[in-house]
Design an enzyme around this catalytic site. Structure first.
Site, short mmCIF file in Angstrom:
data_model
loop_
_atom_site.label_atom_id
_atom_site.label_comp_id
_atom_site.label_asym_id
_atom_site.label_seq_id
_atom_site.Cartn_x
_atom_site.Cartn_y
_atom_site.Cartn_z
N ASP A 1 -6.82 -75.58 -102.27
CA ASP A 1 -5.30 -74.02 -101.47
C ASP A 1 -5.37 -72.56 -102.58
OD1 ASP A 1 -3.90 -76.43 -100.10
OD2 ASP A 1 -3.73 -76.90 -102.26
N GLN B 1 -10.79 -78.97 -100.55
CA GLN B 1 -10.05 -78.44 -101.94
C GLN B 1 -11.00 -77.63 -102.90
OE1 GLN B 1 -11.67 -81.93 -100.79
NE2 GLN B 1 -9.29 -81.98 -100.36
N GLY C 1 -5.71 -79.13 -96.18
CA GLY C 1 -5.07 -78.56 -94.59
C GLY C 1 -5.19 -77.33 -94.99
N HIS C 2 -5.80 -76.11 -93.75
CA HIS C 2 -6.06 -75.07 -93.46
C HIS C 2 -4.65 -74.49 -92.19
CE1 HIS C 2 -9.60 -74.42 -95.06
NE2 HIS C 2 -9.94 -74.98 -94.49
N LYS D 1 -9.29 -70.58 -98.07
CA LYS D 1 -10.29 -70.97 -97.85
C LYS D 1 -10.67 -70.57 -96.11
CE LYS D 1 -11.10 -74.92 -99.75
NZ LYS D 1 -10.15 -75.16 -100.99
P1 IMP Z 1 -6.18 -87.11 -103.20
O1 IMP Z 1 -7.82 -85.95 -102.87
O2 IMP Z 1 -5.46 -86.86 -101.89
O3 IMP Z 1 -7.11 -88.39 -103.74
O4 IMP Z 1 -5.40 -86.57 -104.09
C1 IMP Z 1 -6.27 -86.68 -105.47
C2 IMP Z 1 -5.77 -85.19 -105.89
O5 IMP Z 1 -6.55 -83.92 -105.26
C3 IMP Z 1 -4.87 -85.19 -106.19
O6 IMP Z 1 -4.02 -83.75 -107.66
C4 IMP Z 1 -4.11 -83.78 -104.61
O7 IMP Z 1 -2.32 -83.11 -105.02
C5 IMP Z 1 -5.52 -83.07 -105.00
N1 IMP Z 1 -5.89 -82.59 -103.94
C6 IMP Z 1 -6.10 -83.02 -102.71
N2 IMP Z 1 -6.73 -82.43 -101.10
C7 IMP Z 1 -5.99 -80.94 -102.15
C8 IMP Z 1 -6.34 -79.87 -101.69
O8 IMP Z 1 -6.42 -79.53 -100.56
N3 IMP Z 1 -5.74 -78.93 -101.94
C9 IMP Z 1 -4.96 -78.92 -103.58
N4 IMP Z 1 -4.69 -79.90 -103.97
C10 IMP Z 1 -4.98 -81.08 -103.37
#
Ligand code: IMP
Length: 425
Positions: free
Chosen positions: A13, A223, A40-41, A16
């Site tokens: 977040d 991420q 998510g963008h 990007k």
């Molecule tokens: P997962 O990617 O859904 O398996 O989640 C694993 C961890 O990564 C969790 O703490 C999510 O909140 C975090 N996470 C996954 N994708 C994002 C993102 O795009 N932004 C921020 N945190 C993320």
């Protein structure tokens, strides 16, 4: 011609989407290299607010081919829905290319993630519940189903049969859930396959040809570095590899093409989900950042945890990714603070750490050592050049640059494209 990697240096977040959008003028291909629709963008372009989960942000430009590379996990229903929404907004999505090697997030991945995270109780990671972890787990276990499998019904049925033998046992016998119905999955997925057919391609070959033909390729991470499976705050991480080293592996070309590695860094830090976060501000400062920065997850709508800038994390990200430059986002959010804090090192168990501590116990115990800078009261959204910023804001940017040991080349002061300011040396 060279490739550029763009990735987040914190816990995701970082903004990007806006940074890729800003740099996209110079590129012909924008390649998403890991993650799935956990990302998510949000992009504002020509007055339109667009949400993207899987489609690379380069979709906004008619001259760009957006590519979803083999290292991404794709929920086909979500992708098709996103393409429909983009089409409705008037965008031409026909240029999108989806790797034949990308793994699919299947309905049983979603179901399994729901029950396993519930089973973990207070130890749950707080995932986005989009099936990301289970899909990557099956990929590593070699029982994953790939995009290309959808185009050979016999193979698809055979692979599904193998994997469902195990998944349905787990769902019914361990978690007391209903089994998933293979016929329903086959019917849905053969229909998805037909709709996805125009986009499916050998994307590694496409990118080889692009590079050989002198085109510029941008590789876009999802991420952030601290959510990296190997180098992040394991186990509070995602199940893929956001660090720069993976970009080429996923896209399918060698690292010699990469010329720039741009780290996207937010002017403060946020984190969604559980896990250590040394500079977290639970009081009014954090609340102010959340409010001014509208820090709610694009995917899950969860409030993000907020805190002051962490230069230890930035230095770590700079080294892990070989950053050549930084794009600092959301500086405007910090207007109105009298003092601005930056974490320059940690203290844990009586020791000072200039770098991320070598084990997770120390990282969980890390207390920030602060440096304080004067804040500024002015709103920054109207600035159109770096020199328009108040001197305190410029000093803050320069301090980040020095502490991170990487030059800042651009600063974001608002969501619109014209609110990105170029920064000279
Ligand atoms: P997962 O990617 O859904 O398996 O989640 C694993 C961890 O990564 C969790 O703490 C999510 O909140 C975090 N996470 C996954 N994708 C994002 C993102 O795009 N932004 C921020 N945190 C993320």
């Amino acid at each position: 011609m060279p490739a550029t990697i763009v990735l987040g240096t914190q816990w995701g977040d970082e903004g990007k989407g806006k940074a890729v959008d800003y740099l996209a003028d110079r590129t012909r291909y924008v390649v998403r290299y890991q993650g799935g629709n956990n990302a998510g963008h949000t992009i504002v372009a020509e007055g339109r607010l667009l949400k993207l989960n899987l489609v690379p942000s380069g979709i906004l430009y008619p001259h760009i081919t957006p590519v979803i590379a083999g290292g991404v996990v794709v929920d086909p229903a979500v992708l098709l829905d996103e393409l429909d929404r983009l089409t409705e907004a008037g965008l031409d999505v026909s240029r999108l290319r989806l790797s034949l090697n990308a793994h699919l997030i299947m309905p049983y991945h979603l179901e399994l993630e729901k029950v396993t995270q519930r089973f973990l109780g207070s130890n749950a990671l707080g995932t986005t519940k989009r099936g990301i972890g289970p899909a990557y787990a099956d990929r590593a276990a070699r029982v994953g189903i790939r995009v290309q499998d959808l185009y050979d019904e016999q193979i698809f049925r055979a692979k599904l049969d193998v994997v469902l033998k195990e998944k349905n046992q787990i769902l019914t016998k361990v978690y007391g859930r209903l089994p998933v119905d293979p016929e329903r999955i086959v019917a849905d997925h053969l229909a998805y396959a037909q709709r996805l057919r125009p986009y499916v391609a050998d994307t590694a070959k496409l990118l080889h040809e692009a590079l050989a033909g002198g085109e510029h390729v941008m590789l876009e991470g999802a991420q952030g570095t601290m959510l990296d499976l190997d180098h992040g705050t394991y186990p509070f991480v995602t199940s893929s590899t956001p660090v720069a080293g993976y970009a080429c592996a996923s896209a399918g070309f060698g690292p010699r093409h990469v010329e720039r590695v741009i780290g996207i860094t937010k002017a403060y830090v946020t984190r969604v989900g559980a896990g250590p976060f040394p500079t977290e501000e639970l009081g009014p400062d954090g609340e102010r950042m959340a409010e001014r920065g509208r820090e709610f997850g694009t995917v899950t709508g969860r409030p993000r945890r907020c805190g002051w800038f962490d230069a230890v994390v930035l230095r770590y990200a700079a080294r892990l990714n070989g950053l050549t430059e930084l794009f600092l986002t959301k500086l405007d959010v910090l207007s109105g603070f009298d003092r601005i804090k930056i974490c320059v090192a940690y203290r844990a168990e009586g020791q000072r750490f200039e770098d991320v501590p070598p084990n997770q116990t120390l990282f969980h115990r890390a207390e920030p050592i602060w440096e304080e800078l004067p804040g500024w009261q002015e709103e920054l959204g109207h600035a159109r050049a770096f020199d328009d910023l108040p001197k305190e804001a410029r000093a803050y940017v320069r301090t980040i640059e020095e502490l991170g040991e990487v030059p800042v080349v651009a600063v974001g002061v608002g969501p619109a494209r014209e609110q990105t300011l170029a920064v000279g040396p």
